[in-house]
Write a protein that holds these residues in place. Structure first.
Motif, mmCIF file in Angstrom:
data_model
loop_
_atom_site.group_PDB
_atom_site.id
_atom_site.type_symbol
_atom_site.label_atom_id
_atom_site.label_comp_id
_atom_site.label_asym_id
_atom_site.label_seq_id
_atom_site.Cartn_x
_atom_site.Cartn_y
_atom_site.Cartn_z
ATOM 1 N N CYS A 22 0.876 -1.167 0.000
ATOM 2 C CA CYS A 22 0.000 0.000 0.000
ATOM 3 C C CYS A 22 0.919 1.225 0.000
ATOM 4 C CB CYS A 22 -0.893 0.002 1.223
ATOM 5 S SG CYS A 22 -1.794 1.541 1.504
ATOM 6 N N VAL A 23 0.931 1.933 -1.112
ATOM 7 C CA VAL A 23 1.787 3.104 -1.240
ATOM 8 C C VAL A 23 0.948 4.359 -1.061
ATOM 9 C CG1 VAL A 23 3.366 4.370 -2.722
ATOM 10 C CG2 VAL A 23 3.344 1.875 -2.785
ATOM 11 N N ALA A 24 1.432 5.250 -0.208
ATOM 12 C CA ALA A 24 0.738 6.508 0.042
ATOM 13 C C ALA A 24 1.335 7.615 -0.806
ATOM 14 C CB ALA A 24 0.833 6.873 1.517
ATOM 15 N N SER A 25 0.455 8.506 -1.276
ATOM 16 C CA SER A 25 0.934 9.605 -2.114
ATOM 17 C C SER A 25 1.671 10.645 -1.298
ATOM 18 C CB SER A 25 -0.241 10.254 -2.837
ATOM 19 O OG SER A 25 -1.164 10.769 -1.896
ATOM 20 N N GLY A 26 1.372 10.678 0.006
ATOM 21 C CA GLY A 26 2.065 11.602 0.880
ATOM 22 C C GLY A 26 2.738 10.847 2.000
ATOM 23 N N SER A 27 3.264 11.566 2.948
ATOM 24 C CA SER A 27 3.972 10.927 4.043
ATOM 25 C C SER A 27 3.014 10.242 5.002
ATOM 26 C CB SER A 27 4.790 11.961 4.815
ATOM 27 O OG SER A 27 5.363 11.372 5.955
ATOM 28 N N ILE A 28 3.316 8.986 5.355
ATOM 29 C CA ILE A 28 2.514 8.295 6.357
ATOM 30 C C ILE A 28 3.162 8.409 7.732
ATOM 31 C CG2 ILE A 28 1.566 6.653 4.695
ATOM 32 C CD1 ILE A 28 3.462 4.541 5.922
ATOM 33 N N PHE A 29 4.290 9.112 7.785
ATOM 34 C CA PHE A 29 5.002 9.202 9.060
ATOM 35 C C PHE A 29 4.125 9.752 10.180
ATOM 36 C CE2 PHE A 29 8.394 9.357 11.945
ATOM 37 C CZ PHE A 29 8.362 10.584 12.592
ATOM 38 N N PRO A 30 3.335 10.824 9.914
ATOM 39 C CA PRO A 30 2.505 11.338 11.016
ATOM 40 C C PRO A 30 1.285 10.478 11.332
ATOM 41 C CG PRO A 30 2.770 12.964 9.255
ATOM 42 C CD PRO A 30 3.173 11.625 8.716
ATOM 43 N N ILE A 31 0.957 9.524 10.455
ATOM 44 C CA ILE A 31 -0.254 8.732 10.642
ATOM 45 C C ILE A 31 0.071 7.550 11.543
ATOM 46 C CG2 ILE A 31 -2.060 7.389 9.521
ATOM 47 C CD1 ILE A 31 -1.615 9.076 7.013
ATOM 48 N N ASN A 32 -0.551 7.525 12.725
ATOM 49 C CA ASN A 32 -0.213 6.495 13.689
ATOM 50 C C ASN A 32 -0.730 5.126 13.252
ATOM 51 O OD1 ASN A 32 0.715 5.296 16.075
ATOM 52 N ND2 ASN A 32 -1.213 5.695 17.113
ATOM 53 N N LEU A 33 -2.013 5.054 12.962
ATOM 54 C CA LEU A 33 -2.632 3.750 12.707
ATOM 55 C C LEU A 33 -2.833 3.520 11.210
ATOM 56 C CD1 LEU A 33 -5.315 3.790 15.535
ATOM 57 C CD2 LEU A 33 -3.079 2.696 15.557
ATOM 58 N N MET A 34 -2.232 2.437 10.715
ATOM 59 C CA MET A 34 -2.432 1.993 9.338
ATOM 60 C C MET A 34 -3.044 0.595 9.391
ATOM 61 S SD MET A 34 -1.419 4.461 7.318
ATOM 62 C CE MET A 34 -1.409 3.554 5.766
ATOM 63 N N TYR A 35 -4.088 0.398 8.595
ATOM 64 C CA TYR A 35 -4.864 -0.836 8.653
ATOM 65 C C TYR A 35 -4.880 -1.567 7.310
ATOM 66 C CZ TYR A 35 -7.237 1.291 12.747
ATOM 67 O OH TYR A 35 -7.535 1.864 13.948
ATOM 68 N N TRP A 36 -5.144 -2.847 7.397
ATOM 69 C CA TRP A 36 -5.617 -3.633 6.272
ATOM 70 C C TRP A 36 -6.988 -4.200 6.654
ATOM 71 C CZ3 TRP A 36 -3.691 -3.870 1.457
ATOM 72 C CH2 TRP A 36 -2.353 -3.520 1.250
ATOM 73 N N TYR A 93 -8.748 -6.717 -0.749
ATOM 74 C CA TYR A 93 -8.010 -6.221 0.410
ATOM 75 C C TYR A 93 -7.807 -4.718 0.261
ATOM 76 C CZ TYR A 93 -7.176 -10.890 2.135
ATOM 77 O OH TYR A 93 -7.358 -12.157 2.654
ATOM 78 N N TYR A 94 -8.151 -4.005 1.333
ATOM 79 C CA TYR A 94 -8.096 -2.554 1.337
ATOM 80 C C TYR A 94 -7.100 -2.050 2.379
ATOM 81 C CZ TYR A 94 -12.585 -2.840 -1.146
ATOM 82 O OH TYR A 94 -13.584 -3.111 -2.041
ATOM 83 N N CYS A 95 -6.360 -1.047 1.997
ATOM 84 C CA CYS A 95 -5.501 -0.328 2.918
ATOM 85 C C CYS A 95 -6.281 0.861 3.479
ATOM 86 C CB CYS A 95 -4.274 0.152 2.145
ATOM 87 S SG CYS A 95 -3.030 1.021 3.113
ATOM 88 N N ASN A 96 -5.998 1.197 4.728
ATOM 89 C CA ASN A 96 -6.716 2.300 5.368
ATOM 90 C C ASN A 96 -5.759 3.069 6.269
ATOM 91 O OD1 ASN A 96 -8.082 3.237 8.030
ATOM 92 N ND2 ASN A 96 -9.748 3.196 6.550
ATOM 93 N N ALA A 97 -5.892 4.391 6.223
ATOM 94 C CA ALA A 97 -5.073 5.252 7.063
ATOM 95 C C ALA A 97 -5.946 5.928 8.107
ATOM 96 C CB ALA A 97 -4.372 6.302 6.214
ATOM 97 N N ALA A 98 -5.642 5.673 9.355
ATOM 98 C CA ALA A 98 -6.285 6.358 10.480
ATOM 99 C C ALA A 98 -7.796 6.207 10.478
ATOM 100 C CB ALA A 98 -5.912 7.847 10.470
ATOM 101 N N ASN A 99 -8.278 5.127 9.884
ATOM 102 C CA ASN A 99 -9.723 4.884 9.782
ATOM 103 C C ASN A 99 -10.458 6.004 9.069
ATOM 104 O OD1 ASN A 99 -10.677 2.352 10.528
ATOM 105 N ND2 ASN A 99 -10.439 2.799 12.703
ATOM 106 N N ARG A 100 -9.755 6.738 8.218
ATOM 107 C CA ARG A 100 -10.368 7.843 7.482
ATOM 108 C C ARG A 100 -10.183 7.717 5.981
ATOM 109 N NH1 ARG A 100 -8.015 12.261 7.690
ATOM 110 N NH2 ARG A 100 -6.152 11.758 8.891
ATOM 111 N N ILE A 101 -9.022 7.255 5.541
ATOM 112 C CA ILE A 101 -8.676 7.264 4.116
ATOM 113 C C ILE A 101 -8.567 5.825 3.622
ATOM 114 C CG2 ILE A 101 -7.007 8.028 2.400
ATOM 115 C CD1 ILE A 101 -6.099 10.106 4.560
#
Length: 112
Positions: A22-36, A93-101
């Motif tokens: 799962c590649v993010a277009s921006g930085s995931i460094f500030p995003i604490n929770l990453m989900y599948w 299978y879906y990638c999710n960032a912070a339960n928002r994206i």
């Protein structure tokens, strides 16, 4: 706004392995929770795995011991290593960032 793109899905035989990315277009460094998450045909979307910014992980009971989530903040990428795959792992299978994206998903099909 971060955008997520999943890849690595495909057709595999039972007991085989796949690694999803799962590649993010921006930085995931500030995003604490990453989900599948995953969604099988005719079923609701369900949690698969989560990883915190510090690397702590948690898994659904159905995949524990077979799947491994990891992240590479320098590459803005989250991975899901899937081993000992079963036909019941067949899903999008879906990638999710912070339960928002959400990403658009990648299809995994496991044949028996």
């Amino acid at each position: 706004q971060v955008q997520l793109v999943e890849s690595g899905g495909g057709l595999v035989q039972a007991e085989g392995s796949l690694r999803l990315s799962c590649v993010a277009s921006g930085s995931i460094f500030p995003i604490n929770l990453m989900y599948w998450y995953r969604q099988a045909p005719g079923k609701a979307r369900e949690f698969v795995a989560v990883i915190t910014g510090s690397g702590s992980t948690n898994y659904a009971d159905s995949v524990k011991g077979r799947f491994t989530i990891s992240r590479d903040n320098a590459k803005n990428t989250v991975y899901l290593q899937m081993n000992s795959l079963k036909p019941e792992d067949t899903a999008v299978y879906y990638c999710n960032a912070a339960n928002r994206i959400w990403g658009k998903g990648t299809l995994v099909t496991v044949s028996s």
